[in-house]
Scaffold this active site. Structure first.
Site, PDB file in Angstrom:
ATOM      1  N   SER A   5      15.887  44.628  10.226  1.00 38.46           N
ATOM      2  CA  SER A   5      15.672  44.174   8.861  1.00 38.46           C
ATOM      3  C   SER A   5      15.296  42.845   8.585  1.00 38.46           C
ATOM      4  O   SER A   5      15.934  41.959   8.657  1.00 38.46           O
ATOM      5  CB  SER A   5      16.928  44.373   7.984  1.00 38.46           C
ATOM      6  OG  SER A   5      16.615  44.223   6.595  1.00 38.46           O
ATOM      7  N   HIS A  30      12.150  47.001   9.625  1.00 37.17           N
ATOM      8  CA  HIS A  30      12.710  47.632   8.596  1.00 37.17           C
ATOM      9  C   HIS A  30      12.531  46.542   7.321  1.00 37.17           C
ATOM     10  O   HIS A  30      12.696  45.622   7.585  1.00 37.17           O
ATOM     11  CB  HIS A  30      14.427  47.900   8.392  1.00 37.17           C
ATOM     12  CG  HIS A  30      14.896  48.599   7.517  1.00 37.17           C
ATOM     13  ND1 HIS A  30      14.814  49.994   7.114  1.00 37.17           N
ATOM     14  CD2 HIS A  30      15.303  48.251   6.197  1.00 37.17           C
ATOM     15  CE1 HIS A  30      15.326  50.499   6.172  1.00 37.17           C
ATOM     16  NE2 HIS A  30      16.001  49.195   5.602  1.00 37.17           N
ATOM     17  N   ASP A  32      12.713  46.258   3.141  1.00 38.22           N
ATOM     18  CA  ASP A  32      13.363  46.411   1.917  1.00 38.22           C
ATOM     19  C   ASP A  32      12.752  45.963   0.845  1.00 38.22           C
ATOM     20  O   ASP A  32      12.423  44.817   0.802  1.00 38.22           O
ATOM     21  CB  ASP A  32      14.960  45.796   2.068  1.00 38.22           C
ATOM     22  CG  ASP A  32      15.807  46.571   2.991  1.00 38.22           C
ATOM     23  OD1 ASP A  32      15.891  47.856   2.903  1.00 38.22           O
ATOM     24  OD2 ASP A  32      16.549  45.821   3.755  1.00 38.22           O
ATOM     25  N   MET A  34      12.600  45.625  -3.304  1.00 40.27           N
ATOM     26  CA  MET A  34      13.591  45.711  -4.077  1.00 40.27           C
ATOM     27  C   MET A  34      13.020  44.932  -5.457  1.00 40.27           C
ATOM     28  O   MET A  34      12.438  43.989  -5.523  1.00 40.27           O
ATOM     29  CB  MET A  34      14.646  44.799  -3.838  1.00 40.27           C
ATOM     30  CG  MET A  34      15.573  45.279  -2.557  1.00 40.27           C
ATOM     31  SD  MET A  34      17.133  44.287  -2.220  1.00 40.27           S
ATOM     32  CE  MET A  34      16.207  42.982  -1.390  1.00 40.27           C
ATOM     33  N   HIS A  63      11.728  50.711   2.980  1.00 40.20           N
ATOM     34  CA  HIS A  63      12.619  51.507   2.309  1.00 40.20           C
ATOM     35  C   HIS A  63      12.569  50.696   0.541  1.00 40.20           C
ATOM     36  O   HIS A  63      12.848  49.623   0.328  1.00 40.20           O
ATOM     37  CB  HIS A  63      13.972  50.835   2.830  1.00 40.20           C
ATOM     38  CG  HIS A  63      15.397  51.276   2.033  1.00 40.20           C
ATOM     39  ND1 HIS A  63      16.618  50.531   2.062  1.00 40.20           N
ATOM     40  CD2 HIS A  63      15.485  52.155   1.149  1.00 40.20           C
ATOM     41  CE1 HIS A  63      17.217  51.187   1.251  1.00 40.20           C
ATOM     42  NE2 HIS A  63      16.827  52.309   0.594  1.00 40.20           N
ATOM     43  N   MET A  65      13.837  50.471  -2.807  1.00 42.77           N
ATOM     44  CA  MET A  65      14.897  50.376  -3.634  1.00 42.77           C
ATOM     45  C   MET A  65      14.156  49.979  -5.064  1.00 42.77           C
ATOM     46  O   MET A  65      14.590  48.754  -5.610  1.00 42.77           O
ATOM     47  CB  MET A  65      15.961  49.362  -3.288  1.00 42.77           C
ATOM     48  CG  MET A  65      16.600  49.807  -1.841  1.00 42.77           C
ATOM     49  SD  MET A  65      17.800  48.627  -1.293  1.00 42.77           S
ATOM     50  CE  MET A  65      17.017  47.604  -0.342  1.00 42.77           C
ATOM     51  N   MET A 134      23.172  54.609   3.519  1.00 49.21           N
ATOM     52  CA  MET A 134      23.542  53.311   3.351  1.00 49.21           C
ATOM     53  C   MET A 134      25.008  53.044   3.488  1.00 49.21           C
ATOM     54  O   MET A 134      26.162  53.725   2.820  1.00 49.21           O
ATOM     55  CB  MET A 134      23.200  52.928   1.559  1.00 49.21           C
ATOM     56  CG  MET A 134      21.624  53.184   1.416  1.00 49.21           C
ATOM     57  SD  MET A 134      20.728  51.908   2.396  1.00 49.21           S
ATOM     58  CE  MET A 134      21.635  50.190   2.004  1.00 49.21           C
ATOM     59  N   ASP A 172      22.214  51.892   7.564  1.00 51.84           N
ATOM     60  CA  ASP A 172      21.640  50.611   7.099  1.00 51.84           C
ATOM     61  C   ASP A 172      22.863  50.080   6.554  1.00 51.84           C
ATOM     62  O   ASP A 172      23.281  50.522   5.290  1.00 51.84           O
ATOM     63  CB  ASP A 172      20.408  50.833   6.084  1.00 51.84           C
ATOM     64  CG  ASP A 172      19.983  49.596   5.547  1.00 51.84           C
ATOM     65  OD1 ASP A 172      20.481  48.181   6.324  1.00 51.84           O
ATOM     66  OD2 ASP A 172      19.032  49.272   5.016  1.00 51.84           O
ATOM     67  N   GLY A 174      25.651  46.571   7.333  1.00 50.15           N
ATOM     68  CA  GLY A 174      26.713  46.006   8.214  1.00 50.15           C
ATOM     69  C   GLY A 174      26.788  46.234   9.648  1.00 50.15           C
ATOM     70  O   GLY A 174      27.806  46.384  10.103  1.00 50.15           O
ATOM     71  N   GLY A 194      20.141  43.453  10.299  1.00 50.94           N
ATOM     72  CA  GLY A 194      19.361  42.333   9.771  1.00 50.94           C
ATOM     73  C   GLY A 194      20.158  40.965  10.224  1.00 50.94           C
ATOM     74  O   GLY A 194      19.740  40.397  11.104  1.00 50.94           O
TER      75      GLY A 194
END
Length: 215
Positions: A5, A30, A32, A34, A63, A65, A134, A172, A174, A194
């Site tokens: 990520s 990956h 993200d 947002m 992804h 969001m 998630m 995705d 932790g 990530g």
């Protein structure tokens, strides 16, 4: 498979991190996206993604969001997305948006947040290529893995197997070297990591360690 990520990249020297992904042969990148509305954070848009595309040939796992993702699907496809994943509650007409993604010849996924039920798969599984589970609440990197997510992976795997679907499971949030194998063995096909990668001393070696662990 591993999907680093880039939200955790060093953006003062992002080419170095892309070089690490290229050399370690990461399976996906990956990305993200947002908007500060669907989640309480802002990242970047299609123009930045198109610049990332110049740095690698690895497939982009994008992804979204964001609210009303249907307005931006074509822009992210043009920017280089190979997979676009959306949240079911971010769009008014989920089936229409999934079909829009696939109309561009790329793969479509849906993301399921930690507190959301899996019943949405009853009506979407036959149309999608990927389920993104998630394992943290979306919006920020560096969060701790929610342990109940492992059981959720197992449940999704059963649903996919019972439907004789080829849909992939991605997880995705932790993901670290010390919990990756547990999640993979639960049924995940793709792990997003990530901070575990880009917060390590040697991102290239860490990606390779993930890949060796998941063989």
């Amino acid at each position: 498979m591993i999907s680093p990520s880039i939200l955790s990249c060093d953006f003062t020297n992002v080419k170095k991190d892309f070089d690490a992904m290229n050399e370690a042969k990461a399976d996906f990148v990956h990305i993200d996206i947002m908007d500060g509305n669907y989640v309480p954070n802002i990242s970047f848009g299609p123009s930045i993604v198109s610049q990332f595309r110049k740095l690698t040939d690895i497939d982009f796992d994008v992804h979204l969001m964001i609210n009303e993702p249907e307005k931006y699907i074509e822009d992210f496809v043009k920017a280089g997305a190979n997979i676009i994943t959306i949240h079911p509650d971010s769009t008014l007409h989920l089936n229409r948006t999934i079909n829009l993604i696939k109309s561009f010849g790329i793969k479509a996924g849906i993301a399921i947040n930690p507190a959301q039920e899996l019943s949405i798969l009853d009506y979407t599984l036959e149309d999608i290529d990927l389920v993104l589970i998630m394992s943290v609440n979306p919006g920020f990197g560096g969060q701790s893995f929610i342990e109940s997510s492992t059981r959720k992976v197992e449940d999704v795997k059963k649903i996919i197997n019972n439907a004789k679907s080829k849909c992939l499971i991605e997880v995705d949030g932790g993901i670290k070297l010390n919990n990756a194998l547990k999640v993979y063995n639960a049924g995940a096909d793709i792990l997003v990591a990530g901070s575990a990668i880009f917060g390590s001393e040697n991102p290239k070696k860490t990606i390779i360690k993930f890949k060796e662990l998941l063989k």
